[in-house]
Write an enzyme that holds these catalytic residues in place. Structure first.
Site, PDB file in Angstrom:
ATOM      1  N   HIS A 200      -8.074  -4.651  -2.165  1.00 58.61           N
ATOM      2  CA  HIS A 200      -6.907  -3.882  -1.757  1.00 58.61           C
ATOM      3  C   HIS A 200      -6.548  -4.187  -0.301  1.00 58.61           C
ATOM      4  CE1 HIS A 200      -4.221  -0.332  -1.969  1.00 58.61           C
ATOM      5  NE2 HIS A 200      -4.495  -0.234  -0.676  1.00 58.61           N
TER       6      HIS A 200
ATOM      7  N   ASP B 171      -9.928  -3.291  -6.488  1.00 63.68           N
ATOM      8  CA  ASP B 171      -9.009  -2.300  -5.936  1.00 63.68           C
ATOM      9  C   ASP B 171      -9.303  -0.932  -6.535  1.00 63.68           C
ATOM     10  OD1 ASP B 171      -6.871  -0.777  -5.017  1.00 63.68           O
ATOM     11  OD2 ASP B 171      -5.451  -2.417  -5.165  1.00 63.68           O
TER      12      ASP B 171
ATOM     13  N   CYS C 169       0.838  -1.203   0.000  1.00 64.33           N
ATOM     14  CA  CYS C 169       0.000   0.000   0.000  1.00 64.33           C
ATOM     15  C   CYS C 169       0.880   1.263   0.000  1.00 64.33           C
ATOM     16  CB  CYS C 169      -0.952  -0.011   1.180  1.00 64.33           C
ATOM     17  SG  CYS C 169      -1.974  -1.478   1.297  1.00 64.33           S
TER      18      CYS C 169
END
Length: 245
Positions: free
Chosen positions: A213, A181, A135
């Protein structure tokens, strides 16, 4: 951009049960969770874990320990200098995301990454340095895929990566992507493929179906599909580093 700015999906997920095998150290001015193989000799390879907005927490420590068990010195720095977000504070609505993001720009985070690289290469004399970013941390893996900095990179569901950053890599890059995502979308993923082809660097992109995600670090391990994808993403990083370092 090849991936968008962080959104609510960056702040949610599951905590994983874990008894830490490493310890907290101070490297320069920065707090670091460090895990090493059970050996009396210094390994010739290391991985810097550049985590998500939760920084040093059980899930990221678990990943560091797994790399250590596979022969790597693993450093997991606190990218936020004590200002990491806790899952509890986020869930309680105590986090001002916009204000928090303004305190953790490239100028703020880069010195942490550079200190880890310098410690491994200069102080410990490690020959091969990899980085795994999740991330938020994915951006900094990409930025430091340069000669004499990071030798090989892996990123999972990255955020904040720009086209220029991706186009300037000088070392191999592997990416784990989620089907669902809103940040690293299918459009962004396809654009990244084109940029990576033009870069002439070795690359790999794996797309995992049915996951969202954050799956590679915060996925719900009670769901077999998510657990499979998380474990395979880790193996992707491990095999990639074995091949490219």
């Amino acid at each position: 951009m090849t991936s968008e700015s962080p959104a609510s999906c960056c702040f949610t997920g599951s905590l994983h049960e874990h008894k830490a095998q490493g310890d907290i150290q101070q490297i320069g001015n920065f707090r670091v969770y460090a895990a090493s193989p059970k050996s009396d000799t210094i390994p010739r390879k290391a991985v810097i874990l550049l985590g998500d907005i939760f920084s040093i927490f059980p899930n990221s420590q678990l990943l560091a320990d797994e790399f250590a068990r596979n022969g790597y010195i693993a450093l997991l720095p606190d990218l936020f200098n004590g200002d990491q977000i806790s899952p509890q504070d986020y869930e309680a609505g105590k986090v001002d995301i916009k204000s928090w993001m303004s305190r953790h720009t490239v100028a703020d985070v880069s010195p942490v990454v550079e200190a880890m690289i310098n410690h491994l290469r200069t102080t410990l004399g490690v020959e091969n340095v990899a980085a795994a970013g999740y991330c938020f941390g994915g951006k900094y893996v990409v930025r430091y895929l340069k000669e004499g900095q990071i030798d090989s990179g892996f990123i999972a569901h990255p955020s904040f990566v720009t086209e220029d950053e991706l186009g300037e890599i000088q070392k191999p890059l592997s990416i784990s992507a989620a089907e669902h995502d809103p940040i690293f979308t299918s459009k962004n993923r396809h654009a990244s493929e084109e940029i990576l082809i033009q870069s002439k660097q070795p690359f790999q992109i794996n797309l995992f179906s049915g996951v969202s995600h954050g799956f590679a670090i915060r996925g719900d391990l009670n769901k077999p599909l998510v657990q499979f994808a998380k474990e395979q993403a880790f193996m992707q990083a491990l095999v990639w580093f074995q091949h490219t370092l």
